[in-house]
Design an enzyme around this catalytic site. Structure first.
Site, PDB file in Angstrom:
ATOM      1  N   TYR A  53       0.828  -1.210   0.000  1.00  0.00           N
ATOM      2  CA  TYR A  53       0.000   0.000   0.000  1.00  0.00           C
ATOM      3  C   TYR A  53       0.864   1.262   0.000  1.00  0.00           C
ATOM      4  CZ  TYR A  53      -3.044   3.737   1.512  1.00  0.00           C
ATOM      5  OH  TYR A  53      -3.708   4.929   1.576  1.00  0.00           O
ATOM      6  N   HIS A  83      -3.141  16.420  -2.281  1.00  0.00           N
ATOM      7  CA  HIS A  83      -3.589  16.498  -0.895  1.00  0.00           C
ATOM      8  C   HIS A  83      -3.330  17.868  -0.259  1.00  0.00           C
ATOM      9  CE1 HIS A  83      -4.123  12.271  -1.445  1.00  0.00           C
ATOM     10  NE2 HIS A  83      -4.298  11.990  -0.165  1.00  0.00           N
ATOM     11  N   ASN A 190       1.395  11.573   5.916  1.00  0.00           N
ATOM     12  CA  ASN A 190       0.611  10.691   6.775  1.00  0.00           C
ATOM     13  C   ASN A 190       1.159  10.791   8.194  1.00  0.00           C
ATOM     14  OD1 ASN A 190      -0.222   7.354   7.271  1.00  0.00           O
ATOM     15  ND2 ASN A 190      -1.630   8.770   6.293  1.00  0.00           N
ATOM     16  N   TYR A 275     -18.042  29.516  46.518  1.00  0.00           N
ATOM     17  CA  TYR A 275     -17.274  28.415  45.942  1.00  0.00           C
ATOM     18  C   TYR A 275     -16.087  28.898  45.103  1.00  0.00           C
ATOM     19  CZ  TYR A 275     -20.996  25.039  47.097  1.00  0.00           C
ATOM     20  OH  TYR A 275     -21.891  24.235  47.739  1.00  0.00           O
ATOM     21  N   ARG A 278     -13.562  29.308  47.831  1.00  0.00           N
ATOM     22  CA  ARG A 278     -13.370  28.175  48.728  1.00  0.00           C
ATOM     23  C   ARG A 278     -12.978  26.900  47.984  1.00  0.00           C
ATOM     24  NH1 ARG A 278     -18.311  25.447  51.448  1.00  0.00           N
ATOM     25  NH2 ARG A 278     -19.285  27.364  50.761  1.00  0.00           N
ATOM     26  N   PHE A 324      -2.053   6.328  12.216  1.00  0.00           N
ATOM     27  CA  PHE A 324      -2.376   7.710  11.846  1.00  0.00           C
ATOM     28  C   PHE A 324      -3.655   8.215  12.508  1.00  0.00           C
ATOM     29  CE2 PHE A 324      -3.811   4.733   8.487  1.00  0.00           C
ATOM     30  CZ  PHE A 324      -5.176   4.782   8.752  1.00  0.00           C
ATOM     31  N   GLU A 409     -12.436   5.681   4.985  1.00  0.00           N
ATOM     32  CA  GLU A 409     -12.044   6.256   6.278  1.00  0.00           C
ATOM     33  C   GLU A 409     -13.336   6.635   7.003  1.00  0.00           C
ATOM     34  OE1 GLU A 409      -9.622   9.180   4.466  1.00  0.00           O
ATOM     35  OE2 GLU A 409      -8.282   7.643   3.689  1.00  0.00           O
TER      36      GLU A 409
END
Length: 502
Positions: A53, A83, A190, A275, A278, A324, A409
């Site tokens: 791959y 990309h 990646n 609060y 405190r 990834f 994905e």
């Protein structure tokens, strides 16, 4: 200029912090044989024509498409250029520097199949502080931070722009471009380095502001003549949370020796404080524990290898997996967001308490002549607005997944924007703490001639060196800017306060 050596897989959180602050990083030369062996393993896979791959196949949903030897370089160039599809404002240079260092350390572990020359180019860019211009939006935090890392890789090809000495220039004028070999384009784009860099930057800011909030919180307690009894160590030992115990100790140290505190024990009929005063150890201690948990996760992630496939040179294998997927980073970013949000929420409540005479016993809106003057009325409104923004931003990013790449994905982490939001949230928190710093110092002014403790009087003097006491209304924004600048650094210098401490 600070220089440090990166030991891939073994870098400390302090190393990443130093790089974010401008240190120049270089690699431990001892890592290079593993890099060369990994690249040789990729060459052997190509020579055998074994389908692997991203080495000799297409990507994502196109992984079944076999690519011939003559097209392998084109394949790697194409994946970078296709990309590089980010949008939005450019990443801040310190975060880009951190991202490049993280990628360098990952590749240098010899599990990515990248050649030594490609690693050397990335190292050279860091050494020369040549920072690619990278749009900050476009990653979903799975299958890697693809778009931003592709913009980084594109600069290495001489495509796009870089920033050198503050000047934006075409990458081809500054970088001798590399021709990518098999697997290299995929290895560069990646991984989780974009998300991790932003998460680390957010962590560093959150830690710094957390420490400042302890000082402003103690000063507000003094302004309201609050009690330090809730900070008694016996109370916190019975619960046992480390952060809570350490915050209580820090608050006791900040208030020790205060004449204002001593006067509370004599003439104040209040049995318990609100609060926001405190419960500072309980709330701030829980925030500290969250930051430490996030720091532990991010330190592991920063030292990991997160591209795909991974190359195991000893066996000659390329194994496809899912390192990834940035879910650990997304969870860490979400917890940092919670800590930032709650730190600001508690601080704003202290400001609201100080401007309310029924709660604080101080003049209304902290002005000697209320009515004619509005005093701190609108700064508290501003603090409320900023806290509300942070509440909206604190919704967990990690629970929102949108399938991508034609459902290949099908579950993503959204770590990219989960981490990216942290710096904006930290900016809001810094401004809230700046407002509290002003209000708390103003409140303490009304207790003169009584003085607070030595560290808190030093904090008040630091502010008064830049911002005078507010007698009558004046243009407020410059005062707030000065206080916020002090919150971001000088306020906590020299003080022994808890932090991530890794």
């Amino acid at each position: 200029m600070t220089k440090l050596v990166l030991y891939p897989g073994k870098a400390a959180l302090a190393d990443w912090r130093a790089i974010h602050q401008g240190a120049r990083a270089s690699l431990d030369p001892a890592c290079m044989p593993a890099v060369a062996a990994s690249a040789a393993a990729v060459e052997a896979i190509v020579a055998r024509h074994d389908p692997a791959y991203g080495i000799n196949t297409g990507f994502g949903k196109l992984a079944s498409v076999k690519i011939g030897d003559a097209d392998l370089e084109t394949l790697q160039r194409n994946i970078v250029l296709s990309h590089a599809a980010g949008v939005g404002d450019p990443m801040p240079v310190p975060v880009v520097r951190l991202m490049l260092a993280l990628k360098l350390a990952s590749l240098a572990q010899g599990a990515s199949g990248v050649r030594p020359a490609t690693v050397a180019l990335l190292e050279e860019m860091l050494a020369r502080d040549v920072m690619p211009v990278i749009p900050c939006q476009g990653s979903v935090g799975a299958s890697g931070d693809l778009a931003p890392l592709a913009h980084m890789a594109a600069a290495m090809l001489g495509v796009g722009e870089v920033i050198v000495e503050g000047e934006r220039r075409p990458a081809a004028e500054v970088i001798a471009p590399v021709t990518l070999g098999a697997k290299e384009g995929l290895a560069l784009l990646n991984g989780t380095q974009f998300s991790t860099a932003y998460a680390l930057a957010g962590l560093f800011e959150a830690e710094r502001l957390f420490r400042a909030a302890l000082v402003t919180g103690a000063l507000s307690t003094e302004a309201a003549k609050g009690s330090d009894t809730p900070f008694d160590p016996r109370i916190h030992a019975l619960r046992g949370h480390r952060g809570q115990i350490e915050v209580a100790e820090a608050l006791r140290g900040l208030m020790a020796g205060s004449a204002i505190r001593a006067s509370h024990a004599i003439d104040d009929e209040r049995v318990q404080d609100p609060y926001c005063l405190r419960c500072q150890p309980q709330v701030m201690g829980a925030c500290l524990d969250l930051l430490r948990n996030a720091a532990a996760t991010l330190e592991i992630e920063a030292n990991g290898v997160t591209d795909n496939p991974l190359i195991f040179a000893e066996t000659g294998e390329a194994l496809s997996g899912g390192n990834f997927h940035a879910e650990p980073v997304a969870f860490a970013a979400d917890t940092i967001a919670l800590a930032i949000c709650e730190t600001g929420s508690l601080a704003e409540r202290r400001v609201a308490m100080l401007v309310d005479p029924a709660l604080s016993g101080l003049p209304a809106f902290l002005t000697p002549r209320p009515g004619l003057n509005s005093g701190f009325m609108i700064p508290q409104v501003t603090a409320a607005a900023l806290v509300s923004e942070n509440k909206q931003r604190a919704y967990p990013a990690s629970v929102d997944s949108i399938p991508t790449s034609a459902n290949q994905e099908d579950h993503v982490s959204m770590a990219g924007h989960g981490a990216r939001r942290l710096l904006a949230m930290a900016d809001n928190l810094a401004n809230v703490l700046g407002i509290e710093y002003l209000a708390a110092a103003q409140g303490c002014d009304f207790h003169a001639p009584l003085a607070s403790s030595e560290p808190l009087e030093a904090a008040r003097a630091l502010l008064r060196g830049r911002v005078p006491h507010l007698e009558d209304d004046r243009y407020f924004a410059p005062d707030m800017a000065e206080a916020t600048a002090l919150v971001r650094g000088p306020l906590t210098q020299g003080l022994a306060l808890p932090g991530v401490a890794r």
